[in-house]
Design a protein around this motif. Structure first.
Motif, PDB file in Angstrom:
ATOM      1  N   ILE A  78      39.490  46.314  46.859  1.00 36.60           N
ATOM      2  CA  ILE A  78      38.695  47.101  45.925  1.00 36.60           C
ATOM      3  C   ILE A  78      39.076  46.605  44.523  1.00 36.60           C
ATOM      4  N   PRO A  79      38.129  46.397  43.609  1.00 35.06           N
ATOM      5  CA  PRO A  79      36.735  46.830  43.619  1.00 35.06           C
ATOM      6  C   PRO A  79      35.786  45.707  44.046  1.00 35.06           C
ATOM      7  N   ASN A  97      46.264  38.607  43.039  1.00 36.17           N
ATOM      8  CA  ASN A  97      46.822  37.317  42.639  1.00 36.17           C
ATOM      9  C   ASN A  97      46.020  36.613  41.550  1.00 36.17           C
ATOM     10  N   HIS A  98      44.677  36.630  41.674  1.00 38.22           N
ATOM     11  CA  HIS A  98      43.911  35.849  40.676  1.00 38.22           C
ATOM     12  C   HIS A  98      43.672  36.599  39.369  1.00 38.22           C
ATOM     13  N   GLY A  99      43.879  37.916  39.362  1.00 38.64           N
ATOM     14  CA  GLY A  99      43.884  38.652  38.099  1.00 38.64           C
ATOM     15  C   GLY A  99      42.552  39.171  37.613  1.00 38.64           C
ATOM     16  N   ILE A 100      41.442  38.806  38.269  1.00 35.49           N
ATOM     17  CA  ILE A 100      40.133  39.295  37.829  1.00 35.49           C
ATOM     18  C   ILE A 100      39.894  40.632  38.551  1.00 35.49           C
ATOM     19  N   ILE A 101      40.309  41.718  37.926  1.00 36.01           N
ATOM     20  CA  ILE A 101      40.315  43.025  38.586  1.00 36.01           C
ATOM     21  C   ILE A 101      39.022  43.812  38.364  1.00 36.01           C
ATOM     22  N   GLY A 102      38.089  43.255  37.617  1.00 35.82           N
ATOM     23  CA  GLY A 102      36.812  43.920  37.378  1.00 35.82           C
ATOM     24  C   GLY A 102      35.946  43.041  36.501  1.00 35.82           C
ATOM     25  N   ASN A 103      34.731  43.495  36.256  1.00 36.23           N
ATOM     26  CA  ASN A 103      33.894  42.802  35.267  1.00 36.23           C
ATOM     27  C   ASN A 103      34.453  43.047  33.869  1.00 36.23           C
ATOM     28  N   ILE A 104      34.902  44.284  33.679  1.00 42.35           N
ATOM     29  CA  ILE A 104      35.541  44.703  32.430  1.00 42.35           C
ATOM     30  C   ILE A 104      36.780  45.499  32.823  1.00 42.35           C
ATOM     31  N   TRP A 105      37.863  45.344  32.103  1.00 43.08           N
ATOM     32  CA  TRP A 105      39.036  46.181  32.363  1.00 43.08           C
ATOM     33  C   TRP A 105      39.766  46.489  31.064  1.00 43.08           C
ATOM     34  N   TYR A 106      40.679  47.439  31.143  1.00 42.48           N
ATOM     35  CA  TYR A 106      41.445  47.869  29.981  1.00 42.48           C
ATOM     36  C   TYR A 106      42.670  46.984  29.826  1.00 42.48           C
ATOM     37  N   ASP A 107      42.807  46.373  28.658  1.00 42.12           N
ATOM     38  CA  ASP A 107      43.963  45.543  28.355  1.00 42.12           C
ATOM     39  C   ASP A 107      45.048  46.429  27.752  1.00 42.12           C
ATOM     40  N   PRO A 136      36.961  30.557  31.434  1.00 42.33           N
ATOM     41  CA  PRO A 136      37.702  31.159  32.545  1.00 42.33           C
ATOM     42  C   PRO A 136      39.146  31.505  32.191  1.00 42.33           C
ATOM     43  N   ILE A 137      39.423  31.763  30.923  1.00 43.82           N
ATOM     44  CA  ILE A 137      40.793  31.950  30.447  1.00 43.82           C
ATOM     45  C   ILE A 137      41.538  33.081  31.163  1.00 43.82           C
ATOM     46  N   GLN A 138      40.820  34.106  31.643  1.00 42.16           N
ATOM     47  CA  GLN A 138      41.476  35.247  32.286  1.00 42.16           C
ATOM     48  C   GLN A 138      41.827  34.988  33.755  1.00 42.16           C
ATOM     49  N   LEU A 139      41.303  33.919  34.328  1.00 39.69           N
ATOM     50  CA  LEU A 139      41.581  33.578  35.726  1.00 39.69           C
ATOM     51  C   LEU A 139      42.964  32.942  35.813  1.00 39.69           C
ATOM     52  N   LYS A 140      43.853  33.519  36.630  1.00 38.33           N
ATOM     53  CA  LYS A 140      45.256  33.135  36.612  1.00 38.33           C
ATOM     54  C   LYS A 140      45.627  32.022  37.590  1.00 38.33           C
ATOM     55  N   HIS A 464      46.438  44.531  40.399  1.00 32.42           N
ATOM     56  CA  HIS A 464      47.258  43.549  39.692  1.00 32.42           C
ATOM     57  C   HIS A 464      48.324  44.292  38.890  1.00 32.42           C
ATOM     58  N   SER A 465      49.568  43.941  39.114  1.00 33.74           N
ATOM     59  CA  SER A 465      50.674  44.744  38.560  1.00 33.74           C
ATOM     60  C   SER A 465      50.632  44.869  37.044  1.00 33.74           C
ATOM     61  N   LYS A 466      50.187  43.824  36.348  1.00 28.47           N
ATOM     62  CA  LYS A 466      50.179  43.870  34.890  1.00 28.47           C
ATOM     63  C   LYS A 466      48.872  44.390  34.300  1.00 28.47           C
ATOM     64  N   ARG A 467      47.785  44.309  35.064  1.00 28.28           N
ATOM     65  CA  ARG A 467      46.485  44.658  34.506  1.00 28.28           C
ATOM     66  C   ARG A 467      45.938  45.996  34.998  1.00 28.28           C
ATOM     67  N   SER A 468      46.398  46.464  36.150  1.00 24.90           N
ATOM     68  CA  SER A 468      45.839  47.689  36.725  1.00 24.90           C
ATOM     69  C   SER A 468      46.522  48.935  36.171  1.00 24.90           C
ATOM     70  N   GLY A 469      45.959  50.104  36.507  1.00 22.16           N
ATOM     71  CA  GLY A 469      46.427  51.362  35.954  1.00 22.16           C
ATOM     72  C   GLY A 469      47.582  51.978  36.729  1.00 22.16           C
TER      73      GLY A 469
END
Length: 549
Positions: A78-79, A97-107, A136-140, A464-469
């Motif tokens: 998910i999502p 792992n790849h870090g793209i957790i949504g179309n938009i997310w909270y930094d 593609p800068i946000q893709l890890k 994603h541990s650093k990007r998710s809530g």
């Protein structure tokens, strides 16, 4: 006796050498010159079976009957949204792992929302709009397209195309020669960014200057007689939104008349003609970029975005969706025919899948007594904040809420010596009591979850541990936070996870299976087919049953 042994060793050696030469020759002859990845945005698996009788022999049916079909293919996180879907297909792993957790997310560092492919350090190419400031800068991690570039010493090309910027940029990875997306509104051009190039190639300039887009400002009517569209509901229902400037959502749609009410070229994105325009541009790219013309394998990624726009507008049970897939079948056939001619039938591999599915319109489901509903995010979030204010005597415990995730204000929590885990548990207990919420999970629960629970596993793979809530919640089946017209997606339920996966071409066996496969399996399978390294975070399985050795 020694002579017999010598003879035996000699025969074995000759046999092994011959076998090695045969394998080398076979690999050299059958390695595809071009790999084409097709992603159909918001395509449920059952569209293949539901509309099967309406398809011709050269599009979906050709891939299903002459290639290999995975009939039980799923997203396992998910999502289920566009950006994570495209990234997962090409990286062979999930958002964890790849870090793209949504179309938009909270930094959490910048304290603001960010878009998945926005890059302020780039400049637009082919437009003056900020729509061109993308990369593609946000893709890890790396993609299969990156790995092919590395394997061929950057000689194998990657060209990525989609109406949506994220649908073009993420599949191309970090090393694409070019990614092109469509700038609609009052421009109607294919554009890019300085991440890829300083100016558009002449063939793209010429294509934009032609009437390629303008000729689709015509009437959108059903391809076949609408009375034969028995696989979908009535043409005019209260579950569809339609277009501004037209009173009811019914065929035909005079696009020339409606475009001024619907942001000019943007209206094309919401019709099957957006997919047709994508194929026009893609066929030109194959020719002009000379894809598949040398010994180094090239990659072409194509995403059909209009299917998603139309699904959101009209819903999965609409006649508009049925007509869209009938027309897309013709466009897929047109693309395959172009590949046959320009690359050669035995010289390419194509796979077709989707980035997510979609639910039936909940208001439609309710009308036929199937449990469903609409979640009022704003009111629930406000009530939660008031609840926490009463408990902890602070009105800013929550810093942000989006994508069904609660982000805590850790500076305030630390300053006031509050217990983070206790607050997370308080939020989870409160949300669990909300009628339309099925389950809640705290960060601690997610990070320590095993893979036994299907839902927990899907959350963990998308977390994603650093990007998710700090707290996530899941809505009940067929409950969405959306308008009462059109379809939505994003959940872990089957209607959002079950999508097609078809392979056709060089060294691809003919067949089908109901074995369960996941999105992470696609990139490793392509790596095995090409004999190249896997993307660096890939953790899927190789679908070896499709490879004809």
């Amino acid at each position: 006796m020694p002579y017999v042994l010598i003879l035996l060793v000699w025969l074995v050696t000759i046999t092994l050498v011959n076998a090695q030469h045969q394998v080398a020759n076979t690999t050299k002859k059958t390695k595809p010159k071009l790999v084409v990845g097709i992603v159909v945005d918001q395509m449920r698996y059952d569209y293949l079976t539901r509309f099967y009788s309406k398809f011709g022999e050269g599009g979906f049916k050709r891939m299903m009957n002459k290639g290999f079909s995975f009939q039980n293919h799923h997203f396992d996180y998910i999502p289920t949204t566009t950006a994570p879907g495209h990234a997962s297909i090409y990286t062979g792993t999930t958002p964890r792992n790849h870090g793209i957790i949504g179309n938009i997310w909270y930094d959490k560092t910048k304290k603001r929302k960010i878009y998945c492919v926005t890059d302020e350090n780039t400049s637009p190419v082919g437009t003056s709009s900020t729509d061109g400031k993308k990369s593609p800068i946000q893709l890890k991690v790396t993609t299969i397209t990156d790995q092919n570039r590395l394997h061929t010493q950057m000689k194998g090309k990657t060209i990525s195309i989609a109406l949506k910027d994220r649908g073009a940029i993420l599949p191309g990875g970090h090393t694409a020669n070019a990614a092109y997306w469509f700038r609609g509104k009052y421009q109607g051009n294919w554009i890019s960014s300085t991440y890829y190039m300083q100016k558009l190639p002449q063939w793209v300039i010429d294509f934009n200057a032609s009437d390629a887009a303008d000729r689709y400002f015509k009437e959108w009517n059903t391809f076949f007689d609408s009375s034969t569209y028995v696989e979908s509901g009535p043409d005019n229902t209260r579950f569809e939104r339609g277009f501004k400037g037209k009173q009811e959502p019914v065929f035909p749609y005079p696009l020339q008349e409606l475009k001024s009410f619907n942001k000019e070229y943007d209206i094309l994105l919401h019709t099957p003609f957006g997919n047709s325009l994508t194929v026009d541009f893609t066929i030109e790219a194959i020719k002009e970029e000379q894809l598949g013309k040398d010994k180094d394998t090239d990659f072409l990624t194509v995403s059909f975005s209009s299917t998603d726009y139309i699904g959101h507008n009209f819903g999965v049970n609409s006649k508009e969706i049925e007509d869209t897939y009938i027309r897309l079948d013709k466009d897929v056939e047109r693309l395959l025919t172009a590949l046959d001619i320009q690359v050669g039938k035995k010289s390419y591999v194509v796979f077709l899948t989707s980035d997510h599915g979609a639910t039936h319109v909940p208001s439609f489901l309710s009308s036929i007594k199937i449990p469903s509903g609409y979640f009022k995010e704003a009111s629930v979030h406000l009530a939660l904040q008031r609840h926490l204010q009463t408990l902890y005597q602070h009105d800013s415990i929550i810093e942000h809420i989006s994508n069904k995730q609660i982000f805590l204000n850790h500076d305030l929590i630390h300053k006031n010596q509050l217990n983070t885990e206790e607050i997370q548990n308080s939020i989870a207990r409160y949300l669990t009591k909300v009628t339309m919420i099925s389950e809640t999970y705290t960060r601690s629960q997610i990070e320590h979850a095993n893979t036994v629970s299907t839902i927990k596993s899907k959350i963990k793979k998308g977390f994603h541990s650093k990007r998710s809530g700090d707290v996530c919640y899941i809505l009940n089946p067929a409950v969405v936070a959306y308008s009462k017209t059109g379809s939505m997606h994003g959940s872990a339920y089957q209607y959002d996870t079950h999508v097609p996966l078809l392979f056709l071409g060089t060294r691809i066996k003919k067949g089908a299976t109901t074995k369960k496969t996941t999105v992470s399996d696609i990139a490793p399978t392509l790596s095995a087919l090409l004999g190249i390294a896997l993307p660096n975070a890939a953790n899927g399985n190789i679908l070896s049953e499709i490879i004809d050795d």
